[in-house]
Design a protein around this motif. Structure first.
Motif, mmCIF file in Angstrom:
data_model
loop_
_atom_site.group_PDB
_atom_site.id
_atom_site.type_symbol
_atom_site.label_atom_id
_atom_site.label_comp_id
_atom_site.label_asym_id
_atom_site.label_seq_id
_atom_site.Cartn_x
_atom_site.Cartn_y
_atom_site.Cartn_z
ATOM 1 N N LEU A 37 90.396 -125.705 -76.739
ATOM 2 C CA LEU A 37 90.469 -126.677 -75.651
ATOM 3 C C LEU A 37 91.103 -127.946 -76.184
ATOM 4 C CD1 LEU A 37 89.838 -127.551 -72.763
ATOM 5 C CD2 LEU A 37 87.540 -128.218 -73.531
ATOM 6 N N ASP A 38 92.239 -128.307 -75.620
ATOM 7 C CA ASP A 38 92.954 -129.513 -76.027
ATOM 8 C C ASP A 38 92.129 -130.742 -75.621
ATOM 9 O OD1 ASP A 38 94.843 -131.684 -76.263
ATOM 10 O OD2 ASP A 38 96.431 -130.168 -76.280
ATOM 11 N N ARG A 39 91.933 -131.651 -76.558
ATOM 12 C CA ARG A 39 91.149 -132.849 -76.241
ATOM 13 C C ARG A 39 91.855 -133.722 -75.200
ATOM 14 N NH1 ARG A 39 89.964 -132.684 -82.095
ATOM 15 N NH2 ARG A 39 87.800 -131.953 -82.304
ATOM 16 N N ALA A 40 93.158 -133.614 -75.132
ATOM 17 C CA ALA A 40 93.885 -134.347 -74.096
ATOM 18 C C ALA A 40 93.514 -133.820 -72.711
ATOM 19 C CB ALA A 40 95.390 -134.232 -74.322
ATOM 20 N N GLU A 41 93.189 -132.536 -72.626
ATOM 21 C CA GLU A 41 92.765 -131.954 -71.353
ATOM 22 C C GLU A 41 91.393 -132.473 -70.946
ATOM 23 O OE1 GLU A 41 92.368 -129.706 -67.886
ATOM 24 O OE2 GLU A 41 94.110 -130.399 -69.009
ATOM 25 N N ILE A 42 90.510 -132.656 -71.932
ATOM 26 C CA ILE A 42 89.215 -133.277 -71.640
ATOM 27 C C ILE A 42 89.443 -134.708 -71.172
ATOM 28 C CG2 ILE A 42 86.973 -133.940 -72.573
ATOM 29 C CD1 ILE A 42 87.268 -131.754 -74.664
ATOM 30 N N ALA A 67 87.712 -125.533 -81.109
ATOM 31 C CA ALA A 67 87.470 -124.115 -80.878
ATOM 32 C C ALA A 67 86.357 -123.959 -79.851
ATOM 33 C CB ALA A 67 87.091 -123.424 -82.185
ATOM 34 N N VAL A 68 86.578 -123.078 -78.888
ATOM 35 C CA VAL A 68 85.624 -122.870 -77.810
ATOM 36 C C VAL A 68 85.305 -121.385 -77.697
ATOM 37 C CG1 VAL A 68 85.273 -123.005 -75.313
ATOM 38 C CG2 VAL A 68 86.382 -124.892 -76.517
ATOM 39 N N GLY A 69 84.036 -121.046 -77.851
ATOM 40 C CA GLY A 69 83.637 -119.666 -77.637
ATOM 41 C C GLY A 69 83.877 -119.260 -76.200
ATOM 42 N N ALA A 70 84.283 -118.028 -75.989
ATOM 43 C CA ALA A 70 84.508 -117.539 -74.631
ATOM 44 C C ALA A 70 83.194 -117.523 -73.859
ATOM 45 C CB ALA A 70 85.120 -116.141 -74.673
ATOM 46 N N VAL A 95 92.342 -122.756 -73.460
ATOM 47 C CA VAL A 95 91.536 -122.825 -72.245
ATOM 48 C C VAL A 95 92.372 -123.640 -71.265
ATOM 49 C CG1 VAL A 95 89.361 -123.574 -71.210
ATOM 50 C CG2 VAL A 95 89.392 -122.729 -73.569
ATOM 51 N N SER A 96 92.774 -123.032 -70.175
ATOM 52 C CA SER A 96 93.823 -123.618 -69.332
ATOM 53 C C SER A 96 93.429 -124.953 -68.709
ATOM 54 C CB SER A 96 94.223 -122.630 -68.231
ATOM 55 O OG SER A 96 93.076 -122.222 -67.490
ATOM 56 N N THR A 97 92.160 -125.093 -68.332
ATOM 57 C CA THR A 97 91.737 -126.344 -67.704
ATOM 58 C C THR A 97 90.340 -126.732 -68.193
ATOM 59 O OG1 THR A 97 90.681 -125.276 -65.797
ATOM 60 C CG2 THR A 97 93.034 -125.790 -65.605
ATOM 61 N N ASP A 117 88.724 -111.759 -74.106
ATOM 62 C CA ASP A 117 89.741 -112.440 -74.922
ATOM 63 C C ASP A 117 91.145 -111.936 -74.615
ATOM 64 O OD1 ASP A 117 87.649 -113.757 -76.041
ATOM 65 O OD2 ASP A 117 87.930 -113.017 -78.081
ATOM 66 N N ARG A 118 91.452 -111.857 -73.338
ATOM 67 C CA ARG A 118 92.745 -111.298 -72.948
ATOM 68 C C ARG A 118 93.432 -112.182 -71.923
ATOM 69 N NH1 ARG A 118 90.770 -112.425 -68.955
ATOM 70 N NH2 ARG A 118 90.068 -111.199 -67.187
ATOM 71 N N ASP A 119 94.738 -112.118 -71.907
ATOM 72 C CA ASP A 119 95.555 -112.705 -70.857
ATOM 73 C C ASP A 119 95.930 -111.552 -69.932
ATOM 74 O OD1 ASP A 119 97.513 -113.698 -69.201
ATOM 75 O OD2 ASP A 119 98.661 -114.670 -70.782
#
Length: 471
Positions: free
Chosen positions: A16-21, A34-37, A318-320, A434-436
């Motif tokens: 997760l990008d901190r800029a997204e937070i 790092a973010v667990g699913a 993590v997209s959002t 863990d898939r796209d």
């Protein structure tokens, strides 16, 4: 000589990008964490680290498992026993949980070292994992990352000897979470940094050096727990350490991984170590543990298959921020308009411990065909009751077919159902994680991973899922 005989780290795939937070709260943010699913927790990450650590080893010779975490999935139920069962260890394995502070991982390491030194245990697996929660719009939310590390302690095949172990305790309310809280809390930042970590770590290191007639200058690499990069630099400066000797904690890549951080950073230091290098590891949490180690000639061939470099480059975003909140159940969302899931039976789960937790099937003694679930009659040659136990957890597999279900209940829709063919024989149908969804194709390599299946009735149901193999 007692020491580390194997080691490994595990970081979840997602970042997760901190800029997204920051976008959600009108702030700036640097780096990522790092973010667990949605189906990962401290126990599943500990299993993943343990698998990497024990790969290629005779698991029957490991007679102890110690699980360390401040975020164990249960307040009253042992997680180490679950880890041992998942790994296929026998009922005679000694298991114990450690918690209560961020140095619970090194507390467990000391217990393992003492057990091996006393002769009560021969080889002890120590796993540390954390998945800490922080309130939204706070500094801890930016900082906290998820991860795990594993160390195997014994006297044979030592790759890093444990030369000394020094501990201090310290009563302070700086970082804490009571039995009534879900989220970690912190006191005023200057107090936490200056009178907590910034005071205790230098005192502990200085006392350890004095006791063992050593100097920090004697060490090639210094591994220190730190809540962030700024504090690591501040302590490095106050202790007059050479910055080049201080191991990166990967704060900008993984975040503050809690009790697992020292194990993860130590794994990176051991990967880069040469025979004769001395390493100092320092943990923190209501005191400090200071461990002096020396790499042996065996360090050259001890690198895990998936090192820190693998986790630095293998990741999905993590997209959002809103998706992260949903995964962590921080916000409540509209439930699916379907019938509620049935209450699992602890009795049925107990009966299926071997096939469910360790993914055990059978292999026909006559024709050699693996089968899951276990059968009485071979599906290939028809022989009856002539099988041997067979675990599918580490077997190579490919995706035979799949479907995406957009109507099912899932924290990460669509639900992907996969039929997996193992190359040595056998097929299993399970969820894919863990898939796209856009990248899933028939024939891609698959690996099995241990994950949370559901939480119903006050307890977790764990099982195995498929995920695309990324090597």
């Amino acid at each position: 000589m007692t020491g580390i005989t194997a080691y490994a780290a595990y970081l979840p795939l997602y970042r997760l990008d901190r800029a997204e937070i920051g976008r959600a709260w009108g702030k700036s943010g640097k780096g990522e964490k790092a973010v667990g699913a949605f189906d990962e927790d401290s126990l599943t990450m500990a299993v993943a680290a343990a698998q990497q650590c024990l790969a290629g080893r005779d698991i029957t010779k490991v007679d102890g498992v110690l699980f360390a975490s401040t975020t164990s999935p249960y307040n009253e139920k042992q997680s180490a026993a679950t880890v041992a069962a998942v790994l296929g260890m026998g009922a005679g394995t000694y298991t114990a949980d450690f918690g209560g502070s961020l140095r619970c991982g090194t507390n467990a390491l000391r217990a393992a070292m003492d057990a091996v030194n006393s002769g009560s245990l021969k080889q002890v697996l120590v796993v540390a994992a954390d998945c800490r929660m922080a309130l939204p719009n706070g500094a801890n939310e930016m900082a906290f990352g998820d991860g795990a590390g594993a160390l195997l302690v014994g006297k044979e095949g030592v790759v890093a000897s444990i030369d000394s172990f020094y501990s201090v305790s310290d009563e302070i309310i700086d970082i804490f979470r009571s039995d009534r809280d879900r989220y970690v809390k912190s006191w005023e930042v200057r107090f936490v940094r200056d009178d907590g970590h910034g005071r205790v770590v230098p005192i502990a290191v200085k006392a350890a050096m004095a006791k063992n007639s050593s100097s920090v200058a004697d060490f090639s690499k210094i591994v220190m727990y730190s809540p962030d990069q700024r504090q690591l630099q501040a302590v490095t400066k106050s202790m007059k350490l050479e910055p080049a000797k201080v191991q990166d904690t990967f704060f900008n890549e993984f975040g503050d991984t809690g009790s697992a951080q020292v194990f993860i950073s130590l794994a990176a230091a051991l990967e880069a170590a040469a025979s004769g290098d001395r390493i100092l590891a320092v943990s923190y949490g209501n005191g400090s543990d200071v461990i002096a180690m020396t790499a042996t000639p065996g360090i050259a061939t001890a690198k895990p298959k998936r090192g820190i470099g693998y986790y630095l480059k293998t990741k999905l975003p993590v997209s959002t921020y809103e998706k992260y909140l949903r995964w962590r159940e921080i916000v409540e969302v509209e439930p699916a308009a379907t019938a509620p899931m049935e209450q699992p039976s602890p009795v049925a789960l107990w009966r299926d411990n071997k096939s469910g937790l360790n993914l055990h099937g059978v292999k026909c003694r006559k024709c050699g065909t693996p089968q899951y679930p276990a059968q009485r009659v071979c599906i290939e040659c028809g022989s009856k009751d002539d099988f041997e136990d067979y675990s599918f957890t580490d077997k190579s597999a490919v995706l035979a077919t799949y479907s995406h279900d957009s109507l099912g209940v899932s924290a990460d829709p669509p639900t992907t159902i996969a039929a997996v063919d193992f190359k040595e024989g056998g097929r299993i149908t399970c969820d894919m994680t863990d898939r796209d969804p856009a990248e899933i194709k028939i024939g891609i390599p698959i690996e099995m991973v241990f994950r949370v299946l559901r939480y119903i009735g006050g307890f977790y149901t764990y099982w195995w899922k498929a995920r695309p193999k990324r090597d």
